[in-house]
Design an enzyme around this catalytic site. Structure first.
Site, mmCIF file in Angstrom:
data_model
loop_
_atom_site.group_PDB
_atom_site.id
_atom_site.type_symbol
_atom_site.label_atom_id
_atom_site.label_comp_id
_atom_site.label_asym_id
_atom_site.label_seq_id
_atom_site.Cartn_x
_atom_site.Cartn_y
_atom_site.Cartn_z
ATOM 1 N N LYS A 52 -4.606 0.021 1.765
ATOM 2 C CA LYS A 52 -3.970 -1.024 0.790
ATOM 3 C C LYS A 52 -3.331 -2.118 1.772
ATOM 4 C CE LYS A 52 -3.367 2.301 -2.815
ATOM 5 N NZ LYS A 52 -2.871 3.457 -2.959
ATOM 6 N N GLN A 96 2.845 6.137 -3.745
ATOM 7 C CA GLN A 96 1.512 6.885 -3.688
ATOM 8 C C GLN A 96 1.621 8.292 -4.210
ATOM 9 O OE1 GLN A 96 -1.421 5.319 -2.157
ATOM 10 N NE2 GLN A 96 -2.274 7.415 -2.692
ATOM 11 N N ASP A 119 -0.246 0.189 -10.645
ATOM 12 C CA ASP A 119 -1.129 1.372 -10.844
ATOM 13 C C ASP A 119 -1.446 1.550 -12.160
ATOM 14 O OD1 ASP A 119 -2.275 2.564 -8.770
ATOM 15 O OD2 ASP A 119 -0.320 3.588 -8.146
#
Ligand code: NAP
Length: 284
Positions: A52, A96, A119
């Site tokens: 990322k 995460q 997300d």
């Protein structure tokens, strides 16, 4: 033999498009920033977070990492998220997954501001997807929709079978295909006659997590096959759910693993981060 859907090429296309938007924002004095929270040292998570960072660097997005120790408490994590929610210089927040067991994933995802939820896991954003009025889409299903569109794959009126019903892939994937006018069937571990159901698919999307799960006898001649799986085969090599060698002889188009859905998932995170920055600056 099937045409290979080149996820790397589509991802490069998407990233270039988003890079131009970042440059435009920079020209207006606006920086784009993504905060990534990593709790613990899960090796796969460390790789994902590093990737990322690489993508952010490539696009000119400022990536800020918060690497927290395994023993971080819920209160500490929520306090950090609260601080990032209020920070005007942060456009996107990502925590995460998976989190260490003692942390409540649902509570963490619900704590992230829906406006910064790159997300798209916050219930508000999940609900918006259901209604077809969304700002953010979860990266993997969104990446698949981009690939279908890039290759001009007709979805309207097609039979689409999605194998897998997870919140991050299967369910939103099915919903997006429904919004794009496919007739959608969702399969899971209790589905009966899976082979017959899959044989009816014009577009077959597998998100199961088992190597060689989708075999040629489950695929209709000329179907489009999208392989979301990320597994290791007996030799430890990265592979998808689909028995690629046999299925590519029957399908009209197929995504490989690696080089298919994976790069698209990464690209769509960049897309969501830019969208967040545009929205927060009243530009979208
Ligand atoms: P998950 O939460 O484990 O869901 C797997 C789904 O497969 C479940 O709905 C399960 O059904 C279903 N399933 C399991 N065995 C089955 C069977 N025998 N027949 C039919 N369905 C079966 O996994 P996920 O998070 O959705 O991920 C799926 C795969 O995609 C994994 O390999 C993951 O690593 C990969 N992935 C890849 C990307 C990418 O960017 N390429 C992104 C995300 C995930 P039940 O609900 O009944 O248990």
């Amino acid at each position: 033999m099937a045409q290979i859907i080149d996820g790397k090429a589509v991802a490069a296309f998407v990233k270039n498009r988003e890079k131009d938007k970042v440059a435009d924002l920079n020209n207006q004095g606006i920086k784009v920033s993504l905060a990534v929270i990593l709790v613990g040292n899960d090796p796969a998570s460390c790789v994902y977070v590093a990737n990322k960072r690489k993508d952010c660097d490539e696009l000119g997005i400022n990536s800020i990492e918060y690497a927290l120790p395994e023993e971080t408490t819920m209160d500490e994590l929520l306090a950090l998220i609260d601080k990032l929610n209020k920070d005007k210089d942060i456009n996107g927040i990502l925590c995460q997954l998976p989190l260490p067991r003692h942390l409540d994933e649902t509570q963490v995802l619900e704590a992230i501001s829906p406006l910064k939820d790159v997300d798209a896991f916050h219930p508000e954003n999940v609900g918006r997807i259901m209604m077809g009025k969304y700002e953010f889409l979860p990266c993997t299903p969104a990446g698949i929709m981009e690939m279908l569109s890039y290759y001009n794959i007709e979805t309207s009126g097609k039979n689409c079978v999605v194998i897998g019903r997870s919140n991050i892939v299967g369910k939103p994937m099915a919903m997006l295909m429904l919004h794009s006018n496919s007739t959608v069937t969702i399969c899971h571990s209790r589905t009966k006659n899976l082979k017959e159901v899959c044989n009816g698919a014009d577009i077959l999307i597998s998100a199961v997590g088992k190597a060689d799960f989708v075999t040629a006898d489950m695929v209709k001649d000329g179907a489009v096959v999208i392989d979301v799986g990320m597994n290791r085969n007996g030799a430890g090599k990265l592979c998808g759910d689909v028995d690629f060698e046999s299925v590519k002889e029957k399908a009209s188009m197929i995504t490989p693993v690696p080089g298919g859905v994976g790069p698209m998932t990464r690209a769509m995170l960049m897309c969501n981060t830019v969208t967040a920055a545009l929205k927060q600056n009243g530009l979208k």
